[in-house]
Design a protein around this motif. Structure first.
Motif, PDB file in Angstrom:
ATOM      1  N   CYS A  36     -41.808  14.851  13.411  1.00  0.00           N
ATOM      2  CA  CYS A  36     -42.503  13.686  13.976  1.00  0.00           C
ATOM      3  C   CYS A  36     -42.313  12.463  13.091  1.00  0.00           C
ATOM      4  CB  CYS A  36     -43.994  13.978  14.152  1.00  0.00           C
ATOM      5  SG  CYS A  36     -44.372  15.091  15.510  1.00  0.00           S
ATOM      6  N   ALA A  37     -42.384  12.658  11.789  1.00  0.00           N
ATOM      7  CA  ALA A  37     -42.196  11.540  10.865  1.00  0.00           C
ATOM      8  C   ALA A  37     -40.785  10.968  10.988  1.00  0.00           C
ATOM      9  CB  ALA A  37     -42.464  11.985   9.433  1.00  0.00           C
ATOM     10  N   ARG A  38     -39.809  11.838  11.090  1.00  0.00           N
ATOM     11  CA  ARG A  38     -38.425  11.364  11.254  1.00  0.00           C
ATOM     12  C   ARG A  38     -38.255  10.601  12.559  1.00  0.00           C
ATOM     13  NH1 ARG A  38     -34.755  16.548   9.423  1.00  0.00           N
ATOM     14  NH2 ARG A  38     -35.278  16.469   7.218  1.00  0.00           N
ATOM     15  N   ALA A  39     -38.777  11.161  13.639  1.00  0.00           N
ATOM     16  CA  ALA A  39     -38.659  10.496  14.943  1.00  0.00           C
ATOM     17  C   ALA A  39     -39.413   9.174  14.948  1.00  0.00           C
ATOM     18  CB  ALA A  39     -39.181  11.420  16.043  1.00  0.00           C
ATOM     19  N   ALA A  40     -40.595   9.152  14.326  1.00  0.00           N
ATOM     20  CA  ALA A  40     -41.381   7.918  14.272  1.00  0.00           C
ATOM     21  C   ALA A  40     -40.636   6.832  13.506  1.00  0.00           C
ATOM     22  CB  ALA A  40     -42.739   8.194  13.635  1.00  0.00           C
ATOM     23  N   ALA A  41     -40.016   7.206  12.394  1.00  0.00           N
ATOM     24  CA  ALA A  41     -39.256   6.232  11.609  1.00  0.00           C
ATOM     25  C   ALA A  41     -38.037   5.740  12.380  1.00  0.00           C
ATOM     26  CB  ALA A  41     -38.830   6.850  10.277  1.00  0.00           C
ATOM     27  N   GLU A  42     -37.364   6.657  13.041  1.00  0.00           N
ATOM     28  CA  GLU A  42     -36.148   6.296  13.794  1.00  0.00           C
ATOM     29  C   GLU A  42     -36.462   5.370  14.962  1.00  0.00           C
ATOM     30  OE1 GLU A  42     -32.875   8.561  16.612  1.00  0.00           O
ATOM     31  OE2 GLU A  42     -33.712   9.647  14.904  1.00  0.00           O
ATOM     32  N   HIS A  43     -37.608   5.573  15.590  1.00  0.00           N
ATOM     33  CA  HIS A  43     -37.955   4.785  16.779  1.00  0.00           C
ATOM     34  C   HIS A  43     -39.034   3.743  16.503  1.00  0.00           C
ATOM     35  CE1 HIS A  43     -35.416   7.270  19.297  1.00  0.00           C
ATOM     36  NE2 HIS A  43     -35.909   8.316  18.663  1.00  0.00           N
ATOM     37  N   ASP A  44     -39.381   3.566  15.229  1.00  0.00           N
ATOM     38  CA  ASP A  44     -40.347   2.560  14.808  1.00  0.00           C
ATOM     39  C   ASP A  44     -41.679   2.675  15.554  1.00  0.00           C
ATOM     40  OD1 ASP A  44     -41.168   0.474  13.177  1.00  0.00           O
ATOM     41  OD2 ASP A  44     -40.619  -1.040  14.661  1.00  0.00           O
ATOM     42  N   VAL A  45     -42.231   3.890  15.557  1.00  0.00           N
ATOM     43  CA  VAL A  45     -43.546   4.117  16.148  1.00  0.00           C
ATOM     44  C   VAL A  45     -44.478   4.697  15.085  1.00  0.00           C
ATOM     45  CG1 VAL A  45     -42.672   4.455  18.489  1.00  0.00           C
ATOM     46  CG2 VAL A  45     -42.964   6.423  16.993  1.00  0.00           C
ATOM     47  N   THR A  46     -45.752   4.572  15.332  1.00  0.00           N
ATOM     48  CA  THR A  46     -46.730   5.081  14.367  1.00  0.00           C
ATOM     49  C   THR A  46     -47.657   6.123  14.989  1.00  0.00           C
ATOM     50  OG1 THR A  46     -48.235   3.274  14.890  1.00  0.00           O
ATOM     51  CG2 THR A  46     -46.736   2.973  13.006  1.00  0.00           C
ATOM     52  N   GLN A  47     -47.417   6.469  16.243  1.00  0.00           N
ATOM     53  CA  GLN A  47     -48.282   7.434  16.919  1.00  0.00           C
ATOM     54  C   GLN A  47     -47.431   8.438  17.682  1.00  0.00           C
ATOM     55  OE1 GLN A  47     -51.810   5.957  18.917  1.00  0.00           O
ATOM     56  NE2 GLN A  47     -51.274   7.154  20.715  1.00  0.00           N
ATOM     57  N   VAL A  48     -47.801   9.702  17.603  1.00  0.00           N
ATOM     58  CA  VAL A  48     -47.158  10.756  18.383  1.00  0.00           C
ATOM     59  C   VAL A  48     -48.235  11.546  19.106  1.00  0.00           C
ATOM     60  CG1 VAL A  48     -45.162  10.970  16.860  1.00  0.00           C
ATOM     61  CG2 VAL A  48     -47.159  12.412  16.463  1.00  0.00           C
ATOM     62  N   ARG A  49     -47.851  12.170  20.193  1.00  0.00           N
ATOM     63  CA  ARG A  49     -48.790  12.978  20.970  1.00  0.00           C
ATOM     64  C   ARG A  49     -48.369  14.434  20.874  1.00  0.00           C
ATOM     65  NH1 ARG A  49     -49.733  12.532  27.400  1.00  0.00           N
ATOM     66  NH2 ARG A  49     -47.868  13.803  27.466  1.00  0.00           N
TER      67      ARG A  49
END
Length: 102
Positions: A36-49
């Motif tokens: 999730c951290a990798r995906a958040a950094a790659e897509h510039d998001v701070t929230q995951v579900r």
């Protein structure tokens, strides 16, 4: 593969099943948070579900606690069932977001 090998070795060594299960869940939660951290950094998001297999209380609690301790805010899905129906809902949300993006 190494996680499974370690679990089988622990069982063969007489490790209590509860301890093995706890280690397994902790590993799955840690890997989930890392991805999730990798995906958040790659897509510039701070929230995951979190949904899908996160009806498991131990898994969800560990992942949420780890994610919250990091840079991401993990939201535990409550409006949609957490098993396969939740995974289908997630895919629909991603598809809608992609269609809405230029």
């Amino acid at each position: 593969m190494s996680t499974l090998r370690h679990l089988l070795e622990a069982k063969a060594d007489g490790e209590p099943v509860g301890r093995i299960a706890t280690a397994f869940h902790a590993t799955i939660a840690a890997v989930t948070v890392l991805l999730c951290a990798r995906a958040a950094a790659e897509h510039d998001v701070t929230q995951v579900r979190l949904s899908g297999g996160f009806q498991n209380r131990l898994l969800a609690t560990d992942a949420l606690a780890s994610a919250v301790g990091g840079r991401i805010r993990a939201v535990h899905q409550r409006a949609v069932q957490l098993n396969d129906g939740g995974r289908s809902d997630d895919r629909a949300v991603v598809a809608a977001a992609r269609l809405a993006s230029p």
